[in-house]
Write a protein that holds these residues in place. Structure first.
Motif, PDB file in Angstrom:
ATOM      1  N   GLU A   1      45.567  44.264  26.725  1.00 48.39           N
ATOM      2  CA  GLU A   1      45.446  43.275  25.664  1.00 48.39           C
ATOM      3  C   GLU A   1      45.639  41.864  26.202  1.00 48.39           C
ATOM      4  O   GLU A   1      44.950  40.922  25.799  1.00 48.39           O
ATOM      5  CB  GLU A   1      46.503  43.598  24.578  1.00 48.39           C
ATOM      6  N   THR A   2      46.578  41.716  27.121  1.00 46.38           N
ATOM      7  CA  THR A   2      46.864  40.387  27.675  1.00 46.38           C
ATOM      8  C   THR A   2      45.791  39.932  28.650  1.00 46.38           C
ATOM      9  O   THR A   2      45.390  38.762  28.648  1.00 46.38           O
ATOM     10  CB  THR A   2      48.206  40.413  28.458  1.00 46.38           C
ATOM     11  N   LEU A   3      45.346  40.849  29.510  1.00 45.59           N
ATOM     12  CA  LEU A   3      44.519  40.430  30.639  1.00 45.59           C
ATOM     13  C   LEU A   3      43.008  40.514  30.386  1.00 45.59           C
ATOM     14  O   LEU A   3      42.254  39.609  30.755  1.00 45.59           O
ATOM     15  CB  LEU A   3      44.867  41.283  31.871  1.00 45.59           C
ATOM     16  N   LEU A   4      42.554  41.612  29.778  1.00 46.39           N
ATOM     17  CA  LEU A   4      41.108  41.847  29.737  1.00 46.39           C
ATOM     18  C   LEU A   4      40.321  40.835  28.893  1.00 46.39           C
ATOM     19  O   LEU A   4      39.293  40.324  29.360  1.00 46.39           O
ATOM     20  CB  LEU A   4      40.807  43.285  29.289  1.00 46.39           C
ATOM     21  N   PRO A   5      40.766  40.524  27.664  1.00 44.65           N
ATOM     22  CA  PRO A   5      39.985  39.547  26.895  1.00 44.65           C
ATOM     23  C   PRO A   5      39.889  38.192  27.607  1.00 44.65           C
ATOM     24  O   PRO A   5      38.842  37.521  27.540  1.00 44.65           O
ATOM     25  CB  PRO A   5      40.761  39.427  25.580  1.00 44.65           C
ATOM     26  N   ALA A   6      40.963  37.826  28.322  1.00 46.86           N
ATOM     27  CA  ALA A   6      40.946  36.537  29.028  1.00 46.86           C
ATOM     28  C   ALA A   6      39.975  36.582  30.212  1.00 46.86           C
ATOM     29  O   ALA A   6      39.312  35.588  30.536  1.00 46.86           O
ATOM     30  CB  ALA A   6      42.354  36.188  29.511  1.00 46.86           C
ATOM     31  N   ILE A   7      39.876  37.736  30.876  1.00 51.24           N
ATOM     32  CA  ILE A   7      38.876  37.867  31.949  1.00 51.24           C
ATOM     33  C   ILE A   7      37.474  37.824  31.354  1.00 51.24           C
ATOM     34  O   ILE A   7      36.580  37.144  31.860  1.00 51.24           O
ATOM     35  CB  ILE A   7      39.072  39.195  32.726  1.00 51.24           C
ATOM     36  N   ALA A   8      37.292  38.549  30.245  1.00 47.55           N
ATOM     37  CA  ALA A   8      35.971  38.630  29.610  1.00 47.55           C
ATOM     38  C   ALA A   8      35.466  37.260  29.170  1.00 47.55           C
ATOM     39  O   ALA A   8      34.270  36.973  29.233  1.00 47.55           O
ATOM     40  CB  ALA A   8      36.010  39.592  28.425  1.00 47.55           C
ATOM     41  N   SER A   9      36.363  36.407  28.738  1.00 43.83           N
ATOM     42  CA  SER A   9      35.940  35.080  28.263  1.00 43.83           C
ATOM     43  C   SER A   9      35.792  34.098  29.414  1.00 43.83           C
ATOM     44  O   SER A   9      35.298  32.990  29.246  1.00 43.83           O
ATOM     45  CB  SER A   9      36.962  34.540  27.266  1.00 43.83           C
ATOM     46  N   GLY A  10      36.240  34.497  30.608  1.00 38.73           N
ATOM     47  CA  GLY A  10      36.167  33.596  31.763  1.00 38.73           C
ATOM     48  C   GLY A  10      37.378  32.684  31.858  1.00 38.73           C
ATOM     49  O   GLY A  10      37.507  31.923  32.817  1.00 38.73           O
ATOM     50  N   ALA A  11      38.270  32.756  30.859  1.00 36.59           N
ATOM     51  CA  ALA A  11      39.427  31.858  30.855  1.00 36.59           C
ATOM     52  C   ALA A  11      40.394  32.189  31.979  1.00 36.59           C
ATOM     53  O   ALA A  11      41.063  31.315  32.526  1.00 36.59           O
ATOM     54  CB  ALA A  11      40.152  31.953  29.513  1.00 36.59           C
ATOM     55  N   SER A  12      40.448  33.482  32.312  1.00 34.91           N
ATOM     56  CA  SER A  12      41.382  33.917  33.337  1.00 34.91           C
ATOM     57  C   SER A  12      40.618  34.455  34.536  1.00 34.91           C
ATOM     58  O   SER A  12      39.600  35.142  34.386  1.00 34.91           O
ATOM     59  CB  SER A  12      42.283  35.004  32.735  1.00 34.91           C
ATOM     60  N   ILE A  13      41.088  34.126  35.745  1.00 32.59           N
ATOM     61  CA  ILE A  13      40.491  34.671  36.961  1.00 32.59           C
ATOM     62  C   ILE A  13      41.567  35.481  37.668  1.00 32.59           C
ATOM     63  O   ILE A  13      42.623  34.957  38.024  1.00 32.59           O
ATOM     64  CB  ILE A  13      39.950  33.551  37.871  1.00 32.59           C
ATOM     65  N   VAL A  14      41.296  36.766  37.804  1.00 26.20           N
ATOM     66  CA  VAL A  14      42.271  37.688  38.395  1.00 26.20           C
ATOM     67  C   VAL A  14      41.708  38.221  39.696  1.00 26.20           C
ATOM     68  O   VAL A  14      40.618  38.796  39.716  1.00 26.20           O
ATOM     69  CB  VAL A  14      42.567  38.873  37.439  1.00 26.20           C
ATOM     70  N   SER A  15      42.433  38.015  40.778  1.00 25.57           N
ATOM     71  CA  SER A  15      41.908  38.457  42.067  1.00 25.57           C
ATOM     72  C   SER A  15      42.776  39.559  42.651  1.00 25.57           C
ATOM     73  O   SER A  15      43.984  39.610  42.429  1.00 25.57           O
ATOM     74  CB  SER A  15      41.824  37.276  43.039  1.00 25.57           C
ATOM     75  N   LEU A  16      42.117  40.423  43.420  1.00 24.55           N
ATOM     76  CA  LEU A  16      42.796  41.560  44.018  1.00 24.55           C
ATOM     77  C   LEU A  16      43.298  41.174  45.408  1.00 24.55           C
ATOM     78  O   LEU A  16      42.509  40.778  46.272  1.00 24.55           O
ATOM     79  CB  LEU A  16      41.816  42.731  44.106  1.00 24.55           C
ATOM     80  N   ALA A  17      44.622  41.265  45.609  1.00 22.51           N
ATOM     81  CA  ALA A  17      45.198  40.937  46.914  1.00 22.51           C
ATOM     82  C   ALA A  17      45.661  42.242  47.567  1.00 22.51           C
ATOM     83  O   ALA A  17      46.776  42.697  47.346  1.00 22.51           O
ATOM     84  CB  ALA A  17      46.359  39.957  46.753  1.00 22.51           C
ATOM     85  N   VAL A  18      44.763  42.849  48.320  1.00 24.96           N
ATOM     86  CA  VAL A  18      45.045  44.134  48.949  1.00 24.96           C
ATOM     87  C   VAL A  18      45.088  43.997  50.455  1.00 24.96           C
ATOM     88  O   VAL A  18      46.010  44.447  51.131  1.00 24.96           O
ATOM     89  CB  VAL A  18      43.976  45.182  48.559  1.00 24.96           C
ATOM     90  N   ASN A  19      44.061  43.349  50.991  1.00 25.46           N
ATOM     91  CA  ASN A  19      43.846  43.391  52.430  1.00 25.46           C
ATOM     92  C   ASN A  19      44.868  42.549  53.205  1.00 25.46           C
ATOM     93  O   ASN A  19      45.243  41.468  52.788  1.00 25.46           O
ATOM     94  CB  ASN A  19      42.439  42.881  52.729  1.00 25.46           C
ATOM     95  N   GLU A  20      45.314  43.086  54.364  1.00 28.70           N
ATOM     96  CA  GLU A  20      46.269  42.342  55.190  1.00 28.70           C
ATOM     97  C   GLU A  20      45.772  42.157  56.617  1.00 28.70           C
ATOM     98  O   GLU A  20      46.431  41.533  57.441  1.00 28.70           O
ATOM     99  CB  GLU A  20      47.617  43.084  55.207  1.00 28.70           C
TER     100      GLU A  20
END
Lengths: 374, 391
Positions: free
Chosen positions: A108-127
């Motif tokens: 509820e917190t993250l997905l609608p904000a990603i869908a609207s472009g308001a939020s940018i969430v990046s995956l930090a996996v690689n080292e």
């Protein structure tokens, strides 16, 4: 399922093509490069208005739920014009992880904000220097209701513009167990260092020094984490392949046009069989890439057991072919292909970077072989 | 249940009941393939039964029209049949140039009377066909062929020779390109004729290949009389039929590059032969070559699937047959090079002349990129017809 695009997907491709060629021609990349800008917030706004940022997100969370074959078509068109955006990192890869692992509240917190472009969430996996998601040294030490993160992440896509990260860590006590944490970009103890790459994009290294994360920001159960992460990385690989496929097709088509126009010895150079056969061979390789990506995209959409092997097949095949396409392009454009004034060099630079994202040929060829039992 | 799901279930049940167990074993040698024809000796009763049962339903040619004995299936149904056959590793009931090459051309170009006469025996495997195309001086430049058919009023008189005629010595009838006009430009003086190989004046000589086998022949015609009703299409318009048929031949030959159902992958064969080290094939160099091959093999299989599905949806890209011919045959050659490498000196085993061995298959595969138009001819076709590069 037939290995073709359905009507909706064809319409999506057509609308994606017309939007992206209009709003982000290759000339705009050159302008941004000359001004020293990494990306275009206006373009991102436009993509979000097209619905692309919510393309794979469930309708209940403000998305279109269009699927990954469709996401691949959008990436392919972005690849053709070398458009830069956080679509891949945020809207497709991170959104898929949150959708499969997140609690109702996290979604509820993250997905609608990603869908609207308001939020940018990046995956930090690689080292590591070369992509390898199985290597995680970053630790998360539990301290009451919090975890304390220490370590580094490298080559984080869109790290400079993301406001949220999904960080992979080993929890103390179980070094084999990878867990994912949702961390805000302004959490105390995070340092983001950006450097400019050959393709003009900024990549970031991230330092985590005693970053405190509330336990409620753990994403998913321990047992579900790795399968979901693997799926998200498969999605990253296939969509990165789709971007490369578009890039390679465009480079090839530009080369073909040039072969028909450019005259030497009184004839178009495209009349020489030495060049015709190389062009024909490249055409075949590009056709194989299209089939491979469609096949892998359908495997994701239908959740088929051979998904991972198909994803590695698609990325390996396309990475190899894209390199061939840009190398042939510069060679066939000859001297003019070596000049900065001419656009084809941008394709070569972006291809090299996109090949690395979510694993290059060697990473995926090795994985493909292991999954095949050898 | 949708109609297709129901069709799948019914097909599965029917195959379970009607496909003999021995017809679910991988094809290991030529003897396991059924070619049919007047002189065909079935390897065993199962082979005969399997052909008869499939032919009865028209499933030797699932999509040909029912009026000539075909299966009349839609593309989607045919795909399901193929999947269900692959699921139980069922063999193809009939290998036939009549099916893979001539039939599609007859359906498109022949008169109604000719279709009624020639198509049903193809479907039932009663007549085995061979192809009279190449000549000693007409290989890649096929249209320069010189075998002649002279109009003798009530019949044509054929003189000349053909070469690389596959199984001419075992075939019942031939579909043959002959020159009927020596004045016209080379593409416009060719006609497409069918005739019985038992006609007086025909001799065949098998050609021994580097593999030791003789699948191809030299074929000689000396005053062979052919009834005029055996001409397909118009006189001097045979080149169009020839080209159409070649697209089917190319797809058939290109299909050699596809992994056959029930056969283990190259990687698995390599593990069996060489073993693993740290869970990887013990030979690093061979491992990376096999990996590159299997990646291409899988992407190629997806491409064949896509081409078929696109054709069904009317989205065809045109000269896809050249792509399939080129890529499939080059892949098949690579497969055999790798098989030879992973077998080492063992793979060189030759045995008796009639034994099927890896070494003989490897040598046979070299012809794949020559027969049906060389790889270089396919590259020319792609460059000119698809990419529009200038002459």
């Amino acid at each position: 399922m037939a290995l073709i695009l359905n009507e909706e997907q064809q319409m999506l491709r057509d609308s994606a093509k017309s939007f992206i060629t209009e709003s982000s021609p290759v000339s705009s990349l050159r302008e941004r490069r000359d001004r020293g800008e990494e990306w275009s917030p206006e373009l991102w706004q436009g993509m979000a208005e097209m619905g692309w940022a919510g393309m794979v997100i469930p309708e209940a969370y403000g998305g279109l739920e269009f699927g990954y074959v469709g996401a691949g078509l959008v990436m392919e068109e972005c690849g053709r014009v070398l458009a830069s955006s956080p679509l891949l990192s945020s809207s497709f890869v991170s959104a898929s992880l949150i959708a499969s692992l997140g609690s109702d509240e996290q979604k509820e917190t993250l997905l609608p904000a990603i869908a609207s472009g308001a939020s940018i969430v990046s995956l930090a996996v690689n080292e590591t220097d070369r992509f390898d998601p199985t290597v995680t040294a970053l630790t998360a030490q539990q301290d009451g209701d919090e975890f304390v993160l220490n370590g580094t992440k490298r080559h984080v896509l869109d790290g400079k513009i993301a406001n949220t990260f999904i960080v992979a860590a080993k929890t103390a006590g179980n070094a084999d167990e990878t867990r994912l944490f949702v961390v805000a970009d302004d959490a105390p103890g995070i340092t983001v260092e950006a450097s400019r790459n050959a393709d003009t994009r900024l990549v970031t290294s991230m330092q985590f020094d005693g970053v405190r994360v509330a336990a409620e920001n753990l994403l998913g159960d321990a047992g579900a984490t790795w399968p979901a992460l693997e799926r998200a990385l498969d999605i990253g690989a296939v969509l990165s392949a789709a971007e490369l496929s578009g890039l390679a097709q465009e480079a090839f088509e530009r080369t073909l046009e040039y072969l028909k126009e450019r005259k030497q010895f009184g004839v178009p150079v495209g009349s020489f069989q030495a060049l015709q056969h190389r062009a024909a061979q490249l055409f075949c390789e590009l056709e194989l890439c299209k089939s491979a990506i469609l096949k892998a995209g359908q495997a994701i959409d239908e959740d088929l057991p051979e998904r991972s092997r198909l994803a590695s097949m698609a990325k390996a095949k396309t990475a190899k072919t894209a390199k061939l396409a840009v190398n042939e392009a510069v060679q066939m454009f000859c001297g003019i292909g070596m000049t900065d004034e001419f656009d084809i060099g941008f394709f070569m630079k972006r291809a090299a970077a996109a090949c690395q994202e979510f694993g290059d040929y060697y990473y995926h060829a090795d994985r493909f072989a292991r999954l095949g039992g050898y | 249940m949708t109609n297709l799901e129901q069709f799948r279930q019914e097909t599965r049940d029917w195959l379970d009941e009607n496909c003999p167990a021995s017809m679910r074993q991988p094809v290991k040698s030529d003897k396991d393939q059924c070619w049919g024809g007047r002189n065909w000796q079935f390897t065993n009763d199962d082979q005969r039964v399997w052909l008869e049962r499939m032919a009865e339903r028209g499933w030797t040619v699932p999509q040909w029209p029912t009026e000539y004995g075909g299966g009349g299936l839609s593309q989607a149904e045919a795909k399901i049949l193929k999947q269900e056959m692959a699921r139980i590793h069922a063999r193809r009931p009939l290998d036939s140039f009549g099916i893979d090459m001539l039939g599609p051309a007859l359906l498109k170009f022949a008169s109604e009377e000719q279709k009624q006469r020639f198509i049903p025996p193809i479907i039932r495997g009663e007549i085995r066909w061979c192809q009279g195309y190449s000549e000693p001086n007409a290989g890649s430049d096929l249209a320069s062929l010189q075998a002649r058919a002279d109009d003798k009023g009530d019949h044509y008189l054929i003189n000349g020779s053909k070469v690389w005629t596959s199984y001419a010595d075992k075939s019942d009838w031939i579909f043959c390109l002959v020159r009927t006009d020596f004045e016209a430009p080379k593409h416009q003086g060719i006609s497409f004729l069918l005739f019985d190989m038992a006609s007086p004046g025909i001799t065949t000589h098998p050609i021994k290949l580097i593999s030791g086998f003789s699948p191809f022949c030299e074929t000689f015609f000396e005053n062979v009389e052919v009834p005029k009703e055996n001409l397909i299409g118009d006189i001097n318009k045979g080149w169009n039929i020839a080209k159409y048929l070649l697209t089917h031949e190319r797809e058939m030959i290109g299909g050699f590059g596809l992994l056959r159902a029930g056969v283990t992958t190259l990687g698995q064969q390599a593990v069996a032969a060489i073993g693993t080290r740290d869970e990887r094939l013990a030979d690093d160099g061979l491992r990376s070559d096999i990996t590159a091959f299997e990646i291409d093999e899988m992407a190629f299989a997806a491409t064949v699937e896509r081409v078929v599905d696109e054709a069904k949806a009317g989205q065809g890209t045109g000269a896809a047959s050249s792509l399939i011919k080129l890529y499939g045959t080059e892949l098949n050659k690579t497969r055999y090079e790798l098989l030879m490498s992973l077998g080492g000196s063992d793979a060189l085993f030759w045995g008796n002349d009639e034994d099927t061995t890896v070494s003989k298959d490897w040598l046979r595969s070299k012809g794949n990129s020559i027969e049906g138009g060389t790889s270089e001819i396919q590259l020319n076709i792609i460059a000119k017809r698809i990419l529009g590069l200038p002459s």
